[in-house]
Write an enzyme that holds these catalytic residues in place. Sequence first.
Site, PDB file in Angstrom:
ATOM      1  CD  GLN A 109     -18.975   3.940  19.566  1.00  0.00           C
ATOM      2  OE1 GLN A 109     -19.388   3.953  18.404  1.00  0.00           O
ATOM      3  NE2 GLN A 109     -18.807   2.830  20.235  1.00  0.00           N
ATOM      4  N   GLY A 110     -17.020   8.380  21.471  1.00  0.00           N
ATOM      5  CA  GLY A 110     -15.590   8.680  21.568  1.00  0.00           C
ATOM      6  C   GLY A 110     -14.798   7.540  22.174  1.00  0.00           C
ATOM      7  CB  SER A 112     -11.288   4.833  17.650  1.00  0.00           C
ATOM      8  OG  SER A 112     -12.207   3.799  17.450  1.00  0.00           O
ATOM      9  CB  SER A 145     -19.580   8.300  13.127  1.00  0.00           C
ATOM     10  OG  SER A 145     -18.736   7.272  12.719  1.00  0.00           O
ATOM     11  CD  GLU A 227     -20.354   0.189  17.202  1.00  0.00           C
ATOM     12  OE1 GLU A 227     -19.807   0.303  18.319  1.00  0.00           O
ATOM     13  OE2 GLU A 227     -20.025   0.857  16.210  1.00  0.00           O
ATOM     14  CB  SER A 352     -11.203  -5.177  12.345  1.00  0.00           C
ATOM     15  OG  SER A 352     -10.381  -5.951  13.201  1.00  0.00           O
TER      16      SER A 352
HETATM   17  C1  FAD Z   1     -16.942   4.113   9.057  1.00  0.00           C
HETATM   18  C2  FAD Z   1     -16.299   4.082  10.391  1.00  0.00           C
HETATM   19  C3  FAD Z   1     -16.914   4.733  11.460  1.00  0.00           C
HETATM   20  C4  FAD Z   1     -16.331   4.713  12.719  1.00  0.00           C
HETATM   21  N1  FAD Z   1     -16.951   5.400  13.743  1.00  0.00           N
HETATM   22  C5  FAD Z   1     -16.377   5.429  14.966  1.00  0.00           C
HETATM   23  C6  FAD Z   1     -16.973   6.179  16.023  1.00  0.00           C
HETATM   24  O1  FAD Z   1     -18.023   6.812  15.858  1.00  0.00           O
HETATM   25  N2  FAD Z   1     -16.360   6.208  17.212  1.00  0.00           N
HETATM   26  C7  FAD Z   1     -15.208   5.516  17.459  1.00  0.00           C
HETATM   27  O2  FAD Z   1     -14.730   5.555  18.589  1.00  0.00           O
HETATM   28  N3  FAD Z   1     -14.592   4.811  16.473  1.00  0.00           N
HETATM   29  C8  FAD Z   1     -15.158   4.756  15.238  1.00  0.00           C
HETATM   30  N4  FAD Z   1     -14.548   4.056  14.213  1.00  0.00           N
HETATM   31  C9  FAD Z   1     -13.226   3.452  14.465  1.00  0.00           C
HETATM   32  C10 FAD Z   1     -13.216   1.934  14.483  1.00  0.00           C
HETATM   33  O3  FAD Z   1     -13.776   1.443  15.660  1.00  0.00           O
HETATM   34  C11 FAD Z   1     -11.743   1.498  14.314  1.00  0.00           C
HETATM   35  O4  FAD Z   1     -11.339   1.886  13.022  1.00  0.00           O
HETATM   36  C12 FAD Z   1     -11.562   0.003  14.477  1.00  0.00           C
HETATM   37  O5  FAD Z   1     -11.772  -0.389  15.808  1.00  0.00           O
HETATM   38  C13 FAD Z   1     -10.143  -0.442  14.038  1.00  0.00           C
HETATM   39  O6  FAD Z   1      -9.173   0.324  14.690  1.00  0.00           O
HETATM   40  P1  FAD Z   1      -7.995   1.051  13.862  1.00  0.00           P
HETATM   41  O7  FAD Z   1      -8.610   1.834  12.748  1.00  0.00           O
HETATM   42  O8  FAD Z   1      -7.158   1.786  14.853  1.00  0.00           O
HETATM   43  O9  FAD Z   1      -7.148  -0.115  13.182  1.00  0.00           O
HETATM   44  P2  FAD Z   1      -6.020  -0.988  13.879  1.00  0.00           P
HETATM   45  O10 FAD Z   1      -6.461  -1.392  15.234  1.00  0.00           O
HETATM   46  O11 FAD Z   1      -4.723  -0.261  13.771  1.00  0.00           O
HETATM   47  O12 FAD Z   1      -5.989  -2.287  12.960  1.00  0.00           O
HETATM   48  C14 FAD Z   1      -5.338  -2.308  11.681  1.00  0.00           C
HETATM   49  C15 FAD Z   1      -5.470  -3.723  11.112  1.00  0.00           C
HETATM   50  O13 FAD Z   1      -4.809  -4.666  11.975  1.00  0.00           O
HETATM   51  C16 FAD Z   1      -5.731  -5.712  12.368  1.00  0.00           C
HETATM   52  N5  FAD Z   1      -5.465  -6.101  13.757  1.00  0.00           N
HETATM   53  C17 FAD Z   1      -5.346  -5.262  14.820  1.00  0.00           C
HETATM   54  N6  FAD Z   1      -5.134  -5.975  15.940  1.00  0.00           N
HETATM   55  C18 FAD Z   1      -5.159  -7.283  15.598  1.00  0.00           C
HETATM   56  C19 FAD Z   1      -5.010  -8.517  16.325  1.00  0.00           C
HETATM   57  N7  FAD Z   1      -4.829  -8.507  17.647  1.00  0.00           N
HETATM   58  N8  FAD Z   1      -5.102  -9.679  15.643  1.00  0.00           N
HETATM   59  C20 FAD Z   1      -5.289  -9.689  14.279  1.00  0.00           C
HETATM   60  N9  FAD Z   1      -5.409  -8.551  13.541  1.00  0.00           N
HETATM   61  C21 FAD Z   1      -5.360  -7.370  14.187  1.00  0.00           C
HETATM   62  C22 FAD Z   1      -7.104  -5.073  12.238  1.00  0.00           C
HETATM   63  O14 FAD Z   1      -8.103  -6.055  12.052  1.00  0.00           O
HETATM   64  C23 FAD Z   1      -6.928  -4.194  11.013  1.00  0.00           C
HETATM   65  O15 FAD Z   1      -7.061  -4.970   9.843  1.00  0.00           O
HETATM   66  C24 FAD Z   1     -15.097   4.045  12.934  1.00  0.00           C
HETATM   67  C25 FAD Z   1     -14.470   3.406  11.864  1.00  0.00           C
HETATM   68  C26 FAD Z   1     -15.048   3.427  10.608  1.00  0.00           C
HETATM   69  C27 FAD Z   1     -14.336   2.723   9.481  1.00  0.00           C
END
Ligand code: FAD
Length: 372
Positions: A109-110, A112, A145, A227, A352
């Site tokens: 899944q692409g 993020s 992933s 999901e 999240s």
């Molecule tokens: C184990 C794992 C597997 C994953 N697999 C995939 C995958 O296969 N494909 C894929 O595309 N992605 C994948 N992801 C990515 C995942 O979808 C993102 O990590 C997630 O959407 C959060 O984005 P970020 O890491 O950029 O954090 P950020 O968006 O930078 O957020 C950082 C923090 O700020 C908080 N925050 C952000 N915006 C707000 C808001 N508007 N209001 C309040 N709080 C906020 C968040 O809750 C978090 O605590 C995976 C992540 C993990 C941990």
Amino acid sequence: MDFRTEVRTWLRSHLPDVPDPRTWERELGQAGWIGIGWPGDDGETYGNRRATLGEQVIWAEEYARSKAPARMGHIGENLLAPTLITYGTEEQKRRHLPPVARGEALWCQGYSEPGAGSDLAGIRTTATPDGTGAYAVTGQKIWTSLAQDADFCFVLARTDPRSTRHHGLSFLLLDMDQPGRIEVRPIRQLTGTSEFNEVFFDGARATETVGGEGNGWRVAMGLLALERGVSTLAQQIGFAEELDRVVAAAVASGAAEDPVIRARLVRQWAELDTMRRHALRTLGTTGDPGAPSVAKLLWGGWHQRLGELAVQVAGEAGAAGPEPWTARRPYELTPAQHLFLFSRADTIYGGSDEIQRNIIAERVLGLPREPR
Ligand SMILES: Cc1cc2nc3c(=O)[nH]c(=O)nc-3n(C[C@H](O)[C@H](O)[C@H](O)COP(=O)(O)OP(=O)(O)OC[C@H]3O[C@@H](n4cnc5c(N)ncnc54)[C@H](O)[C@@H]3O)c2cc1C
């Protein structure tokens, strides 16, 4: 033979010799255990069996109960396939679903990107028509992933270069076997293992969109609801198995005599019961804007608290590893430590906790939209 007996008999005879994860997918496919509930035309199915909803639940329950390995084909079967069934053309369903059902095609899944995780509409990866009806995809994805093993990827990319936010995005399918145009770099975790990756696209060829050009946001959000929601039902049964093991460990270590630990174990049990009822009540329903977010909020936090309990009830053994860590070798984790460390991600992936609360606030409670 009734369905549950058939499932149990098959799992019992195949589980002692589980091969590597990829071969296991093929074995499941050959035996007709992938895509068991997918629909099709005129009594046909794009997958296997045309199982009823009840049979699908039984399969998920028995699979989790048997402690069979985590599925490498989860993304293709549970995320891509229902998305194609909902938004894909007949031709796309016929082309892509059978290889998933045979356990032959693995997907990743692409979505993020650095700078576009929670704020997915900030996507900067571009997809430019290349003049042959296909697109050239350029950009970077992260946390992808299983990309290191996947044969295909569904990618959310910007097809309208003048667009902003959720407009002008498309949901594209591409073959991962494009040397020189796709580079997968595993992300090394604290544990020494690498489950997810950075993926770099440099003019990678994507031959098709799902749902049409410019409609990617709608398709991507439909997939995320899967999901966060219905596909977690099987997970609940796995959770029940994990809770049983933590309870047994608490009894064995004597931690179960501590009234605070007892109360926390009981709370886990009661919350799991609530989650299971919520999952069953909302199974197969669509159009309830809060249900997937409620499910995600409930299970993410629950599973983290279970991980904390798992290491706590183990006492000193919970903190110490069976092997000393060295920079060369992956850290050897006990099952309790594994649960504790990996469950930290549960409140992040698939959206999240904060984002789930925002969705419920705005779409269910009608609170003012978040300022941008
Ligand atoms: C184990 C794992 C597997 C994953 N697999 C995939 C995958 O296969 N494909 C894929 O595309 N992605 C994948 N992801 C990515 C995942 O979808 C993102 O990590 C997630 O959407 C959060 O984005 P970020 O890491 O950029 O954090 P950020 O968006 O930078 O957020 C950082 C923090 O700020 C908080 N925050 C952000 N915006 C707000 C808001 N508007 N209001 C309040 N709080 C906020 C968040 O809750 C978090 O605590 C995976 C992540 C993990 C941990």
